[in-house]
Design an enzyme around this catalytic site. Structure first.
Site: not given
Length: 680
Positions: A43, A122, A439, A321, A415, A143, A120, A180, A433, A232, A418, A124, A39-40, A89
């Site tokens: 960067d 679906k 207790c 579904k 509580c 869409r 594949e 998606e 508690c 897709y 007790c 959400d 990552d460094a 669909l």
């Protein structure tokens, strides 16, 4: 070379070099999950590109990777007419509906041969259309109503896994693809947690969060959100002849650097479709993102053209579904439960409702802060969410449906079991508690945890029996379990002599345990199986752990200041030490580790290695394997990358094994895992 001494031609060449390098590493990181540099280092490359563009602003490419970082507020959403409609669909909800669809397709194609589909998940999320011209990203739209959407180019551009320039030498002159946009579960939860800390809006679910992020006028807001995308379908392409099948289309998309879901499969025949659905349904809760079903599409584009469309949906595709994970119901009341560490958990009493095929009557509310955040009141209409085996929870209040008599929820001051005062540490959301093991609720929960399968594994000592033993005063703490006799147990309701003998045999068997299980069974706060195993492996004996100071505890892998504080507090408690001594006096024991074994753990071949578990394990649970691997210093992760050292594959290993094979990562069997762990 400093950009200040470059002429325009040199700067242009250097810009193209840096853009190409950054795009390559973005692709390796976000699409292949196989980074080539740290990552460094990335960067530093990125900073060089920014500096050069700052020095030569006239040379900035609109599709430079740096331009994802610039927001810009859209004045309004411009309508976009889809050249190829974004159709919906049709859905089916059971095996019968899927079978009817399959047979209709056979009839229309006039064949009795097994049909080839592409399956594949679906997702959400939010469907988008993305356009490229000569390999360059030029626009994106929602869409909308299927024919006209909204221009969201400015926010889609910020998605890190979306390439602004296609890869390869033979990219199409024009390409319109459908995808998606979604948020992974963990990223969504982390985003919500940060928002809660800042007092900002909390999203009810990842889909709402993704949709809300894309429809921001300010792209800088979307940039801060952890958006991802999978493609897709190809909607339009300048050279359609190369798209003879859905499988071929997805292969081309991957070649051009566009992400395609790794769960996609080519399937032949109805049984294969049903099996694919069943397998994804079982793994639904383990996937890193939300899905609400499975999509099946005829693979052949020629057959797709033959089948055609109805007014709103293609005849060649269907969505099967999953049972709903969210439902609406009424909050009828709130109860307050006491956990084994004294934590007070509010539990919603609901008007019964079926969620995901299970009737839900109760749902967790987590804590007092959650009740306030939701602005929840008794009588409210609420949204209940349940995924897989996850405990149902209340995620939203339908404010517009609030009745006039809705009552505020008052958190108790004492509580409910007790009557001891409740306490809340200043830096925690949990209220506890103060009664401790005075207790009865905490005693009961501590015993249930002690007897559970992953702890001392005392078969037959279930919840009802524990309640009886505590209520009748036969058991005041866990050591009392081992003083029970046949006469006492057999006299209890629904027990009998045989059941009593079975419980006593299970108690006797449980005395022979391991130090890791024993520590986990004691129920130290914040000490789960993996941490218990790490403590046992590091210290080797209970005595060494009992006298350890904070510095010694912090030297254990995965033990931080919070865990160390709780361990020190536990062993400083006189009552806890008395119970431990009593457990040892009644015969609870474990094998003492030899110096050879401790030394073997310190030099174990998996120590420091990055390990992935996949498939079904038959000799141990996934949790047990993970705990034992962590105890020897291995790092167990949930995804495969080029950095993974070894993948242990059980039965029915799927996409993770396939990815490991593609990356050349070492794959070992469960039997080999058992061999590695035999002395741990």
């Amino acid at each position: 070379m400093s950009s200040s001494i470059l002429n325009r031609a040199q700067a242009e060449r250097e810009l193209q070099r840096l853009i190409k390098a950054v795009e390559q590493h973005n692709y390796r990181y976000h699409v292949l999950d196989d980074p080539l540099i740290s990552d460094a280092e990335f960067d530093r490359l990125f900073t060089q590109l920014i500096c050069l563009e700052n020095d030569f602003p006239e040379l900035i490419d609109p599709n430079s990777p740096t331009q994802k970082m610039h927001g810009g507020v859209a004045e309004k959403f411009v309508p976009v007419t889809h050249a190829t409609p974004m159709l919906s669909l049709d859905n089916v909800f059971d095996a019968s509906g899927l079978g009817d669809f399959y047979r209709r397709v056979q009839q229309r194609l006039k064949t009795d041969e097994p049909l080839v589909f592409v399956g594949e998940p679906k997702l959400d999320g939010l469907a988008v259309s993305v356009r490229y011209e000569h390999g360059e990203f030029v626009g994106a739209a929602t869409r909308g109503d299927g024919r006209t959407g909204e221009d969201i180019t400015h926010t889609v551009r910020t998605i890190r896994s979306l390439p602004l320039r296609l890869r390869g030498q033979q990219v199409p002159a024009m390409l319109e693809v459908r995808g998606e946009v979604f948020m992974a579960r963990e990223a969504f939860l982390a985003m919500n947690a940060r928002a809660a800390e800042r007092g900002e809006k909390i999203f009810a679910n990842p889909r709402n969060a993704a949709a809300g992020s894309l429809r921001q006028l300010d792209a800088a807001v979307a940039l801060e959100r952890p958006l991802e995308i999978y493609f897709y379908a190809v909607a339009r392409i300048s050279d359609a002849s190369r798209m003879e099948s859905q499988t071929r289309a997805l292969t081309c998309l991957k070649k051009w650097g566009l992400r395609v879901n790794p769960e996609v499969k080519t399937l032949t025949g109805l049984p294969a479709l049903e099996q694919y659905y069943d397998e994804l349904a079982k793994r639904r809760a383990q996937l890193p993102y939300e899905i609400d079903g499975v999509v099946f599409k005829i693979d052949s584009c020629a057959e797709q053209n033959t089948l055609g469309f109805v007014s709103r949906a293609p005849r060649w595709a269907i969505a099967r579904k999953f049972p709903a994970q969210e439902e609406h119901t009424i909050l009828e009341g709130v109860d307050f439960q006491v956990g084994r560490t004294g934590s007070i958990t509010p539990v919603a009493r609901l008007k019964p409702v079926s969620v995901g095929g299970v009737v839900v009557r109760n749902a967790t509310l987590h804590n007092e802060d959650e009740i306030r955040r939701l602005d929840l009141r008794i009588g409210d209409r609420v949204v209940i969410y349940r995924a897989g085996d996850v405990i149902p929870k209340v995620v939203k209040v339908i404010q517009d449906a609030r009745p006039a008599g809705a009552q505020r929820i008052i958190f108790p001051k004492n509580c409910p079991v007790c009557d001891s005062p409740l306490e809340r540490e200043s830096d925690q959301a949990v209220i506890r508690c103060s009664g401790g093991l005075a207790c009865a609720a905490q005693i009961r929960e501590a015993i249930k945890h002690f007897a559970s399968r992953r702890a001392m594994d005392i078969e037959g000592l279930g919840e009802k029996l524990v309640d009886q033993l505590v209520n009748l005063g036969y058991v005041a703490h866990v050591a009392d379990l081992y003083r029970l006799d046949e006469a006492t147990l057999s006299a209890l309701p629904r027990m009998g002599q045989k059941s009593a003998q079975n419980v006593l045999a299970a108690l006797e068997k449980s005395k022979r345990t391991t130090l890791a299980r024993f520590l986990f069974a004691l129920g130290l706060r914040e000490v789960g199986e993996a941490t218990a195993a790490a403590l046992a492996s590091h210290f080797g004996s209970l005595n060494a752990l009992r006298v350890a100071d904070e510095a010694a505890l912090l030297s254990v892998p995965d033990v931080g200041p919070v865990v160390a504080k709780h361990v020190l507090a536990f062993f400083a408690n006189e009552h806890h030490c008395e119970v431990i001594d009593e457990l040892l006096s009644v015969g609870v024991s474990w094998p003492a580790p030899s110096s050879e074994r401790l030394n073997a753990n310190a030099h174990h071949p998996l120590r420091g290695k990055i390990v992935v578990l996949t498939g079904t394990l038959t000799t141990m649970t996934r949790e047990e394997a993970k705990a034992r691997l962590k105890a020897i210093g291995a790092k167990v992760t949930g995804s495969v990358s080029a950095k993974t050292d070894v993948v242990f594959a059980g039965d029915q290993a799927g996409s993770k094994r396939a990815k490991a094979e593609a990356l050349g990562v070492l794959i070992e069997s469960e039997a080999q895992l058992v061999t590695y762990l035999s002395n741990v």
